[in-house]
Design a protein around this motif. Structure first.
Motif, PDB file in Angstrom:
ATOM      1  N   ARG A 362       0.845  -1.196   0.000  1.00 55.80           N
ATOM      2  CA  ARG A 362       0.000   0.000   0.000  1.00 55.80           C
ATOM      3  C   ARG A 362       0.883   1.250   0.000  1.00 55.80           C
ATOM      4  O   ARG A 362       2.090   1.165   0.251  1.00 55.80           O
ATOM      5  CB  ARG A 362      -0.914   0.000   1.218  1.00 55.80           C
ATOM      6  N   PRO A 363       0.296   2.415  -0.231  1.00 54.81           N
ATOM      7  CA  PRO A 363       1.097   3.649  -0.225  1.00 54.81           C
ATOM      8  C   PRO A 363       1.870   3.852   1.076  1.00 54.81           C
ATOM      9  O   PRO A 363       3.001   4.353   1.052  1.00 54.81           O
ATOM     10  CB  PRO A 363       0.038   4.737  -0.438  1.00 54.81           C
ATOM     11  N   ARG A 364       1.275   3.459   2.222  1.00 53.53           N
ATOM     12  CA  ARG A 364       1.985   3.663   3.493  1.00 53.53           C
ATOM     13  C   ARG A 364       3.241   2.802   3.562  1.00 53.53           C
ATOM     14  O   ARG A 364       4.253   3.217   4.133  1.00 53.53           O
ATOM     15  CB  ARG A 364       1.066   3.340   4.684  1.00 53.53           C
ATOM     16  N   SER A 365       3.196   1.604   2.997  1.00 54.21           N
ATOM     17  CA  SER A 365       4.372   0.736   2.974  1.00 54.21           C
ATOM     18  C   SER A 365       5.467   1.343   2.098  1.00 54.21           C
ATOM     19  O   SER A 365       6.657   1.311   2.444  1.00 54.21           O
ATOM     20  CB  SER A 365       3.996  -0.650   2.462  1.00 54.21           C
ATOM     21  N   LEU A 366       5.071   1.910   0.963  1.00 55.48           N
ATOM     22  CA  LEU A 366       6.044   2.557   0.091  1.00 55.48           C
ATOM     23  C   LEU A 366       6.638   3.795   0.761  1.00 55.48           C
ATOM     24  O   LEU A 366       7.827   4.095   0.615  1.00 55.48           O
ATOM     25  CB  LEU A 366       5.386   2.921  -1.236  1.00 55.48           C
ATOM     26  N   ALA A 367       5.804   4.520   1.514  1.00 53.89           N
ATOM     27  CA  ALA A 367       6.313   5.677   2.252  1.00 53.89           C
ATOM     28  C   ALA A 367       7.317   5.244   3.307  1.00 53.89           C
ATOM     29  O   ALA A 367       8.331   5.917   3.531  1.00 53.89           O
ATOM     30  CB  ALA A 367       5.148   6.435   2.890  1.00 53.89           C
ATOM     31  N   ALA A 368       7.048   4.115   3.970  1.00 55.44           N
ATOM     32  CA  ALA A 368       7.980   3.603   4.968  1.00 55.44           C
ATOM     33  C   ALA A 368       9.313   3.230   4.324  1.00 55.44           C
ATOM     34  O   ALA A 368      10.380   3.445   4.911  1.00 55.44           O
ATOM     35  CB  ALA A 368       7.371   2.398   5.686  1.00 55.44           C
ATOM     36  N   LEU A 369       9.254   2.657   3.122  1.00 54.96           N
ATOM     37  CA  LEU A 369      10.485   2.331   2.403  1.00 54.96           C
ATOM     38  C   LEU A 369      11.283   3.592   2.116  1.00 54.96           C
ATOM     39  O   LEU A 369      12.509   3.637   2.313  1.00 54.96           O
ATOM     40  CB  LEU A 369      10.144   1.608   1.101  1.00 54.96           C
ATOM     41  N   ASN A 370      10.619   4.641   1.681  1.00 55.43           N
ATOM     42  CA  ASN A 370      11.285   5.914   1.401  1.00 55.43           C
ATOM     43  C   ASN A 370      11.861   6.518   2.685  1.00 55.43           C
ATOM     44  O   ASN A 370      12.970   7.070   2.689  1.00 55.43           O
ATOM     45  CB  ASN A 370      10.300   6.885   0.756  1.00 55.43           C
ATOM     46  N   ASP A 371      11.114   6.403   3.790  1.00 52.95           N
ATOM     47  CA  ASP A 371      11.597   6.924   5.076  1.00 52.95           C
ATOM     48  C   ASP A 371      12.880   6.214   5.497  1.00 52.95           C
ATOM     49  O   ASP A 371      13.843   6.859   5.966  1.00 52.95           O
ATOM     50  CB  ASP A 371      10.532   6.742   6.154  1.00 52.95           C
ATOM     51  N   CYS A 372      12.905   4.890   5.373  1.00 49.61           N
ATOM     52  CA  CYS A 372      14.102   4.134   5.752  1.00 49.61           C
ATOM     53  C   CYS A 372      15.288   4.499   4.868  1.00 49.61           C
ATOM     54  O   CYS A 372      16.429   4.605   5.347  1.00 49.61           O
ATOM     55  CB  CYS A 372      13.820   2.628   5.673  1.00 49.61           C
ATOM     56  N   ALA A 373      15.012   4.711   3.592  1.00 52.69           N
ATOM     57  CA  ALA A 373      16.084   5.098   2.673  1.00 52.69           C
ATOM     58  C   ALA A 373      16.681   6.443   3.079  1.00 52.69           C
ATOM     59  O   ALA A 373      17.910   6.610   3.126  1.00 52.69           O
ATOM     60  CB  ALA A 373      15.550   5.154   1.245  1.00 52.69           C
ATOM     61  N   ARG A 374      15.834   7.411   3.376  1.00 53.47           N
ATOM     62  CA  ARG A 374      16.321   8.734   3.802  1.00 53.47           C
ATOM     63  C   ARG A 374      17.111   8.638   5.102  1.00 53.47           C
ATOM     64  O   ARG A 374      18.161   9.274   5.252  1.00 53.47           O
ATOM     65  CB  ARG A 374      15.138   9.683   3.991  1.00 53.47           C
ATOM     66  N   LEU A 375      16.584   7.856   6.030  1.00 49.88           N
ATOM     67  CA  LEU A 375      17.243   7.735   7.327  1.00 49.88           C
ATOM     68  C   LEU A 375      18.632   7.112   7.194  1.00 49.88           C
ATOM     69  O   LEU A 375      19.567   7.490   7.902  1.00 49.88           O
ATOM     70  CB  LEU A 375      16.378   6.890   8.273  1.00 49.88           C
TER      71      LEU A 375
END
Length: 589
Positions: A362-375
């Motif tokens: 879902r979009p929230r899972s993709l957002a979490a992936l992006n968050d981890c990448a930034r972190l």
């Protein structure tokens, strides 16, 4: 040298530093000593209690003699029920705090429960036909009880760092762990677990509500601790966690001051952040400089303990901050320790994997992936590949093994049992790591020498706060590509922006590396000729090779060697225990 650099007032004007003195008379104010089993140790108990200034408490059962220091709070809510330490009740009438609860059942049996997460320390061993209870090893220094180093325990310690179980480094001595109960008077002593983190990790708190709920919980808990104390000093590092404690105190209208410390190296100088927080909270800040000249890595533990405790490399920081807090005589110390653990600090792809497995694509899972990448300062594609590899590798919920610079074949393959051991196949790995992180911090709460015998409060480890944080999804903690995101959002309006949203953390690597390089010749015989080496547990060739290196930039193995040296120095400090000859001993190498 330790250098006070002045008192920073809210208006920015500096005041004069005050020369500080030791406060050794306070050491046993928070001590507990007892014996269940009648009279065999009555004389020794009375003598030890008198020597350390402990007062006798009313007997819950005739066979129990119990003593406590003047700094131990006592509550008797019902006949046959006694609380030692801080005891609070929440809206659900659930007890929490920093307490030991003594309860007598109808058959005359005695149950002692230690509060979850922290709880007042209590050790016990079977002796003289009964059970000896104590909070500090010095209390039984003159007792006719033979004690010896548990060699098998040392092997577990070398293989699984910071995995704290009931077993200690002294044969027969056990610790009553937080959230467990000791049952006496019904045959052999037994223990049982009455609190576990897993039910709370299986709960779920919505991301939208999480910051508000966390702010309320922290402020409520901080006020509960603060309302029962006359004087408070916050160890204000300038990092997010201690700053949240200060902000919660300020928002609650509690009077307090703060102390901070800086090292000579820039990575350990957080004073500008601490100043910003103190100005925002309107409080006094005492600043101290740590001086490397006072640091002796071969000096041994600052106090006796049933297992290795103090970190020698932090002795200078302990001395400096200890001086600052000693200046404020009678003050309770509030600290932000445990914030990283409770707020699920994470720099891995685990939150993204948790979101994907829990929510689906879902979009929230993709957002979490992006968050981890930034972190993690990685591309989204690199993070996605890491998630795929982790998913294919399967679940690994075991406690990580850390046997560096030891002979692996001489060490156990599995850790000792722990009350939190449980099959948790229904939980995401990120949740499991969160629980393990909270378990890990429990091994640090009694290590700082400056806290020994002091009234120390770790509000972020309050049981209601921990239970709430365990219920927050792992991906919520990395929202926006920032660690501890829920905590930042909860207190952003109460903190300076440079603290609430800072991405870096203060570090001590430069100080520690310089101390190691300067004193490695003195450390060599401790590492290569001590008991661990004689037992064949140390990889001598590897240790010798590392000690011979001229440069260690980008390499943190020296922390492991310092840890091994601390274990060896602890062994030396307890080498003459028992039989009335119990005293600290420094062995010559």
């Amino acid at each position: 040298m330790l250098a006070p650099v002045g008192r920073i007032c809210p208006d920015g004007n500096g005041g004069g530093g005050t020369k500080l003195s030791a406060d050794s008379g306070r050491m046993m104010e928070r001590a507990i000593l007892g014996f269940l089993g009648g009279e065999p140790l009555a004389t020794e108990l009375a003598v030890a209690a008198g020597r350390h200034g402990l007062r006798s408490l009313d007997r819950l059962v005739p066979e129990l003699a119990l003593f406590a220091g003047d700094g131990v709070r006592i509550s008797i809510p019902d006949p046959g029920r006694l609380f030692l330490g801080d005891w609070f009740e929440n809206s659900r009438s659930t007890s929490w705090g920093n307490y030991l609860e003594f309860m007598v059942d109808q058959a005359g049996g005695l149950t002692i429960r230690r509060a979850p997460i922290t709880g007042m320390p209590l050790y016990w061993l079977e002796a003289a036909g009964g059970v000896l209870l104590f909070s500090h090893l010095e209390l039984i220094e003159a007792f006719s009880v033979a004690l010896s180093v548990d060699e098998e325990y040392l092997r577990y310690l070398l293989s699984f760092s910071n995995f704290r179980t009931a077993r200690t480094g002294l044969s027969g001595v056990q610790e009553l762990l937080p959230g467990t109960a000791l049952i006496l008077g019904r045959g052999l002593p037994t223990t049982e677990t009455f609190w576990s983190p897993w039910p709370h990790a299986r709960e779920s708190v919505g991301e939208v509500d999480a910051p508000m709920l966390l702010e309320q919980s922290i402020r409520t808990c901080v006020s509960a601790w603060a309302d029962s104390r006359d004087s408070i000093v916050v160890e204000l590092s300038g990092g997010l966690d201690s700053s949240i404690v200060a902000a919660a105190l300020a928002q609650g209208g509690h009077a307090f001051s703060a102390a901070t410390i800086a090292t000579a190296s820039p990575d350990g100088d957080e004073r500008r952040f601490a100043r910003a927080v103190s100005e925002r909270c309107g409080i006094d800040l005492v600043e101290y400089l740590h001086g490397d000249a006072v640091l002796d890595l071969t000096a041994g533990p600052a106090f006796l303990a049933p297992r290795p405790a103090t970190y020698g490399v932090l002795a200078g920081i302990d001395a400096a901050l200890g001086s600052a807090t000693n200046e404020m005589s009678g003050s309770s110390i509030f600290t932000g320790i445990g914030g990283d653990n409770v707020f699920a600090i994470n720099r891995s792809i685990m939150p993204a994997l948790d979101a994907l497995l829990s929510l689906g694509p879902r979009p929230r899972s993709l957002a979490a992936l992006n968050d981890c990448a930034r972190l993690c300062n990685a591309t989204v594609w690199r993070a996605a590949r890491a998630v795929w590899r982790q998913w294919r590798a399967g679940r690994d919920a075991a406690w990580p093994r850390d046997d560096g610079y030891c002979v692996r074949t001489m060490l156990p393959d599995e850790p000792l049992p722990h009350p939190w051991d449980e099959v948790v196949d229904d939980l995401p790995v990120g949740k499991i790591r969160h629980v393990q992180s909270i378990l890990r911090i429990g091994d640090f709460l009694d290590r700082p020498g400056r806290w020994y015998g002091r009234d120390v409060v770790a509000p972020l480890l309050s049981q209601p706060v921990v239970e709430l944080c365990l219920a927050i999804p792992s991906w919520a903690w990395v929202a926006g590509g920032r660690d501890r995101a829920v905590a930042r959002a909860a207190f952003a309006s109460h903190l300076p922006g440079i603290v609430a949203w800072r991405r870096n953390k203060g570090r001590l690597e430069t100080m520690c590396a310089e101390a190691f390089l300067a004193q490695r010749r003195a450390l060599a015989p401790i590492l290569l000729e001590g008991r661990l080496a004689r037992e064949g547990l140390i990889d001598r060739k590897r240790v010798e090779a590392y000690l011979a290196r001229e440069r260690i930039e980008g390499d943190y193995d020296y922390f492991r060697l310092l840890e091994l040296a601390d274990i060896e120095l602890w062994i030396a400090s307890v080498s003459d225990l028992g039989g009335g000859k119990f005293r600290p001993v420094q062995r010559s190498y």
